[in-house]
Every structure is written in structure tokens, then in C-alpha cells.
Design a protein around this motif. Structure first.
Motif, PDB file in Angstrom:
ATOM      1  N   GLY A  91      76.821 -14.563  83.522  1.00 48.04           N
ATOM      2  CA  GLY A  91      76.585 -13.142  83.230  1.00 48.04           C
ATOM      3  C   GLY A  91      76.106 -12.870  81.823  1.00 48.04           C
ATOM      4  O   GLY A  91      76.615 -11.973  81.139  1.00 48.04           O
ATOM      5  N   GLU A  93      73.436 -11.524  78.937  1.00 51.04           N
ATOM      6  CA  GLU A  93      72.605 -10.317  78.892  1.00 51.04           C
ATOM      7  C   GLU A  93      71.117 -10.631  79.041  1.00 51.04           C
ATOM      8  O   GLU A  93      70.332  -9.766  79.447  1.00 51.04           O
ATOM      9  CB  GLU A  93      72.839  -9.567  77.580  1.00 51.04           C
ATOM     10  CG  GLU A  93      72.275  -8.161  77.606  1.00 51.04           C
ATOM     11  CD  GLU A  93      72.397  -7.444  76.276  1.00 51.04           C
ATOM     12  OE1 GLU A  93      72.271  -8.101  75.223  1.00 51.04           O
ATOM     13  OE2 GLU A  93      72.621  -6.231  76.295  1.00 51.04           O
ATOM     14  N   TYR A  96      69.372  -9.600  82.162  1.00 46.98           N
ATOM     15  CA  TYR A  96      68.889  -8.208  82.234  1.00 46.98           C
ATOM     16  C   TYR A  96      67.622  -8.027  81.391  1.00 46.98           C
ATOM     17  O   TYR A  96      66.647  -7.415  81.843  1.00 46.98           O
ATOM     18  CB  TYR A  96      69.990  -7.259  81.745  1.00 46.98           C
ATOM     19  CG  TYR A  96      69.564  -5.815  81.696  1.00 46.98           C
ATOM     20  CD1 TYR A  96      69.564  -5.027  82.845  1.00 46.98           C
ATOM     21  CD2 TYR A  96      69.148  -5.237  80.492  1.00 46.98           C
ATOM     22  CE1 TYR A  96      69.160  -3.697  82.805  1.00 46.98           C
ATOM     23  CE2 TYR A  96      68.742  -3.910  80.444  1.00 46.98           C
ATOM     24  CZ  TYR A  96      68.745  -3.146  81.605  1.00 46.98           C
ATOM     25  OH  TYR A  96      68.345  -1.834  81.558  1.00 46.98           O
ATOM     26  N   TYR A 100      65.246  -9.974  84.672  1.00 39.30           N
ATOM     27  CA  TYR A 100      65.172  -8.820  85.577  1.00 39.30           C
ATOM     28  C   TYR A 100      63.781  -8.175  85.604  1.00 39.30           C
ATOM     29  O   TYR A 100      63.263  -7.879  86.704  1.00 39.30           O
ATOM     30  CB  TYR A 100      66.269  -7.818  85.175  1.00 39.30           C
ATOM     31  CG  TYR A 100      66.311  -6.560  85.983  1.00 39.30           C
ATOM     32  CD1 TYR A 100      66.334  -6.586  87.381  1.00 39.30           C
ATOM     33  CD2 TYR A 100      66.356  -5.311  85.349  1.00 39.30           C
ATOM     34  CE1 TYR A 100      66.380  -5.405  88.117  1.00 39.30           C
ATOM     35  CE2 TYR A 100      66.410  -4.135  86.077  1.00 39.30           C
ATOM     36  CZ  TYR A 100      66.415  -4.189  87.459  1.00 39.30           C
ATOM     37  OH  TYR A 100      66.461  -3.027  88.182  1.00 39.30           O
ATOM     38  N   VAL A 119      82.054  -9.591  81.071  1.00 37.36           N
ATOM     39  CA  VAL A 119      81.350  -8.304  81.113  1.00 37.36           C
ATOM     40  C   VAL A 119      81.937  -7.331  80.096  1.00 37.36           C
ATOM     41  O   VAL A 119      83.162  -7.178  80.018  1.00 37.36           O
ATOM     42  CB  VAL A 119      81.436  -7.672  82.522  1.00 37.36           C
ATOM     43  CG1 VAL A 119      80.554  -6.436  82.604  1.00 37.36           C
ATOM     44  CG2 VAL A 119      81.028  -8.669  83.586  1.00 37.36           C
ATOM     45  N   THR A 196      76.673 -10.683  76.485  1.00 38.02           N
ATOM     46  CA  THR A 196      76.886 -10.748  77.933  1.00 38.02           C
ATOM     47  C   THR A 196      76.540  -9.384  78.538  1.00 38.02           C
ATOM     48  O   THR A 196      76.398  -8.401  77.819  1.00 38.02           O
ATOM     49  CB  THR A 196      78.344 -11.136  78.237  1.00 38.02           C
ATOM     50  OG1 THR A 196      79.203 -10.311  77.455  1.00 38.02           O
ATOM     51  CG2 THR A 196      78.611 -12.587  77.913  1.00 38.02           C
ATOM     52  N   LEU A 197      76.419  -9.376  79.842  1.00 41.53           N
ATOM     53  CA  LEU A 197      76.011  -8.147  80.538  1.00 41.53           C
ATOM     54  C   LEU A 197      77.047  -7.038  80.378  1.00 41.53           C
ATOM     55  O   LEU A 197      78.240  -7.313  80.203  1.00 41.53           O
ATOM     56  CB  LEU A 197      75.833  -8.437  82.031  1.00 41.53           C
ATOM     57  CG  LEU A 197      74.620  -9.279  82.420  1.00 41.53           C
ATOM     58  CD1 LEU A 197      74.763  -9.781  83.852  1.00 41.53           C
ATOM     59  CD2 LEU A 197      73.340  -8.460  82.276  1.00 41.53           C
ATOM     60  N   THR A 198      76.586  -5.809  80.473  1.00 38.42           N
ATOM     61  CA  THR A 198      77.496  -4.667  80.534  1.00 38.42           C
ATOM     62  C   THR A 198      77.535  -4.182  81.985  1.00 38.42           C
ATOM     63  O   THR A 198      76.608  -4.460  82.766  1.00 38.42           O
ATOM     64  CB  THR A 198      77.005  -3.509  79.646  1.00 38.42           C
ATOM     65  OG1 THR A 198      75.767  -3.021  80.195  1.00 38.42           O
ATOM     66  CG2 THR A 198      76.781  -3.958  78.210  1.00 38.42           C
ATOM     67  N   GLN A 201      74.428  -2.215  82.839  1.00 35.13           N
ATOM     68  CA  GLN A 201      73.253  -3.031  83.195  1.00 35.13           C
ATOM     69  C   GLN A 201      73.395  -3.600  84.612  1.00 35.13           C
ATOM     70  O   GLN A 201      72.437  -3.624  85.388  1.00 35.13           O
ATOM     71  CB  GLN A 201      73.084  -4.173  82.193  1.00 35.13           C
ATOM     72  CG  GLN A 201      72.679  -3.711  80.813  1.00 35.13           C
ATOM     73  CD  GLN A 201      72.906  -4.774  79.744  1.00 35.13           C
ATOM     74  OE1 GLN A 201      73.688  -5.703  79.918  1.00 35.13           O
ATOM     75  NE2 GLN A 201      72.215  -4.623  78.625  1.00 35.13           N
ATOM     76  N   ILE A 202      74.601  -4.030  84.941  1.00 33.60           N
ATOM     77  CA  ILE A 202      74.844  -4.601  86.276  1.00 33.60           C
ATOM     78  C   ILE A 202      74.611  -3.546  87.348  1.00 33.60           C
ATOM     79  O   ILE A 202      73.942  -3.796  88.358  1.00 33.60           O
ATOM     80  CB  ILE A 202      76.284  -5.171  86.366  1.00 33.60           C
ATOM     81  CG1 ILE A 202      76.421  -6.372  85.420  1.00 33.60           C
ATOM     82  CG2 ILE A 202      76.640  -5.565  87.797  1.00 33.60           C
ATOM     83  CD1 ILE A 202      77.841  -6.791  85.140  1.00 33.60           C
TER      84      ILE A 202
END
Ligand SMILES: [Zn+2]
Length: 304
Positions: A91, A93, A96, A100, A119, A196-198, A201-202
């Protein structure tokens, strides 16, 4: 030799390759100088080139749900279209930011197996902290007083590998071992090594319709080294957290560090997952693969 060849042909006839799950972690341009970390990284250009190539060669890019419900159980001859599902573990970032946009551009479904502690947090990503320590120190001093000397890049590469091996060979979880062995460098633990992703964003990626979220546990442990109640917590709790956030069922799982045994697999099954993936093993073949031990193709970008 001939008998082996014939046996192989017969095997392929009854177990044709149905497709591939690609195993990725990070998509970024600035690569690590250490192979162990670099192997987790590909560039956005490489990802795009791969997608274009496979699209041109008539592969179907489909979601992990479709892989499970339509393709794994269906016999398809070797000349029929094969599937690909692109998966990312952990996961980060850069999925994204860098992957993505490409996946959206080509309408490619993809899966992110999330470690829920990653996250919206600043987790201790020990393999990146270790990289920082080895790169910035001429002498790496373990808690025990043992010293690894690494004044230049050649010795740094060698020391990094030795220290990774040391961490993996200890019986505890790698993150706990890392904390124990590197107590002289606690200030490094706080430094940000990677975003890492938030959840925001997910959620955006899920709303696009291309992204399926699976679980990769809560804390990213070696599950085969944990007590049963801990294993259960990692597998069930991560599912519960993601389902609550996304308001949809989480049906797919991948094993951190690819550590697997039957007890862990049974808990994954009992927790309601439909598939679970390893980080290696190659293509998926008809009537061969255990859906709780799905092989993946590990995508590594060769250095130019
Ligand atoms: Zn992982």
C-alpha cells in the motif's frame, strides 16, 4: 529426454496456462541502490510498456473477482485469450501517484493487497530504514556491539544483504527483530522513508471501478511464526477494517513475505476470503492451482 518432453506436452494440454497475476509493490523512478529493495520497484515507463505489450498480444486485463469467478475454473485452450490481473502488495502511495494514472488511461483493473497499519500512518518499513542506515553510516553497530564496516558502495551492498539475511533468519517477526538489533538507530525509526496510501486515495481508486482492495494483514508479519490467535487477528481484523472503510466485502488476500503453511491457509479460508496469493510461482494453470495459494508472476525491471 523425449519421454520428459512428451510428459510435459501432455501436462500442458490438460493444465493449460490461463493467465497471470502480476506481483508488484512500488512504481517509481528513483530506484534503490540495493537489489533487495530495487526488486520491489519498477518505473512507470516499464509498467506502461508491459501493459501495451500484453494488450497488443491479446491478453485480457480483468479484475481479481473475474479471475476467481470466471477464469480459474474454466478450461481454455492454449490458443485462447489469457488473463492478467495486476496486483500491488503493502500500500505505498506511489501506486496512486504513478501507477493509477496509467491503469486508468488503459482501463486496467487492478488489486491492492493492503496492510491496514500502512494506511494513513507512518509505519516502520524496516527494509527502507535499514537502507537509510547502511547508506549514511560507515560503521553499522548492532545492539550487541557487532560492527559491520561499509565505507563504500560495494561494501554497503554486501552489508545490506547480510543484514537482511540476518533479520529474516531470526525466529521473530522481521520488524521486531529489526527493532531489537538496531536499537542504536531509534532516531532513524521516526524518519519518513516512503509515503503510504491514504483512505481518501484508496476510496477514489475504488470509486473509479478499476481497483479491488484485498488484505495483506494488519501489521505485515510473518504469519507462520505467530500464535494462532495472532494469525487470526491479523487476517480477520484487516478484513473488518477495510470492509468498514469501503462498505464492501473483502474477498482476496496475499501472504506477507509469501510465508505460507496449511494452518494459516485454513484461517484465511475460515475468515471468508475466496482467494489468497503468494508472491511467486509463475502463471496460473487450469485445474492445478489451489485458490488459497495462487501463484503470481514477480515483475522485475532489469537495470539498463
Ligand atoms: Zn508485503
Amino acid at each position: 529426454m523425449l519421454i520428459k518432453k512428451i510428459k510435459r506436452r501432455i501436462y500442458n494440454l490438460f493444465h493449460p496456462i490461463q493467465g497471470e497475476l502480476w506481483c508488484l509493490h512500488r512504481v517509481l523512478n528513483e530506484k534503490s541502490v540495493f537489489d533487495e529493495n530495487k526488486d520491489l520497484e519498477i518505473s512507470p515507463d516499464y509498467l506502461e510498456t508491459k501493459i501495451k505489450h500484453y494488450k497488443a498480444n491479446n491478453f485480457d486485463f480483468i479484475s481479481i473477482d473475474d479471475v476467481y469467478s470466471k477464469r480459474l475454473s474454466e478450461f481454455r485452450y492454449c490458443w485462447q485469450k489469457k488473463f492478467i490481473n495486476i496486483t500491488f502488495d503493502d500500500g505505498f502511495e506511489d501506486i496512486y501517484n504513478n501507477a493509477y494514472p496509467i491503469l486508468k488511461k488503459y482501463n486496467i483493473p487492478f488489486t491492492i493487497y493492503l496492510s491496514t497499519d500502512f494506511v494513513d500512518r507512518k509505519p516502520l518499513i524496516w527494509w527502507l530504514v535499514l537502507e537509510r542506515i547502511v547508506l549514511t553510516k560507515e560503521n553499522v553497530v548492532l545492539s550487541s556491539g557487532v560492527i559491520y564496516t561499509c565505507p563504500d558502495i560495494i561494501s554497503k551492498r554486501s552489508v545490506f544483504k547480510q543484514l537482511c539475511d540476518l533479520i529474516y533468519n531470526e525466529p521473530d517477526n522481521p520488524a521486531d527483530t529489526f527493532r531489537r538489533l538496531f536499537s542504536n538507530y531509534v532516531s532513524y525509526f521516526e524518519e519518513k522513508t516512503a509515503n503510504t496510501l491514504t483512505w481518501e486515495q484508496i476510496l477514489e481508486m475504488c470509486d473509479s471501478g478499476f481497483c479491488t482492495i484485498g488484505s495483506h494483514t494488519v501489521t505485515h508479519p510473518v504469519l507462520t511464526r505467530q500464535q494462532e490467535n495472532e494469525v487470526r487477528r491479523e487476517i480477520e481484523e484487516s478484513k473488518r477494517i477495510i470492509e468498514k472503510k469501503l462498505q464492501q466485502e473483502v474477498l482476496h488476500f496475499s501472504y506477507p513475505y509469501s510465508f505460507w503453511n496449511e494452518q494459516v491457509q485454513d484461517i484465511v479460508l475460515e475468515s471468508g476470503y475466496k482467494t489468497a496469493a503468494m508472491g511467486y510461482g509463475g502463471s496460473c494453470r487450469y485445474n492445478k492451482d489451489n485458490v488459497y495459494k495462487l501463484p503470481r508472476v514477480y515483475l522485475v525491471e532489469e537495470s539498463t
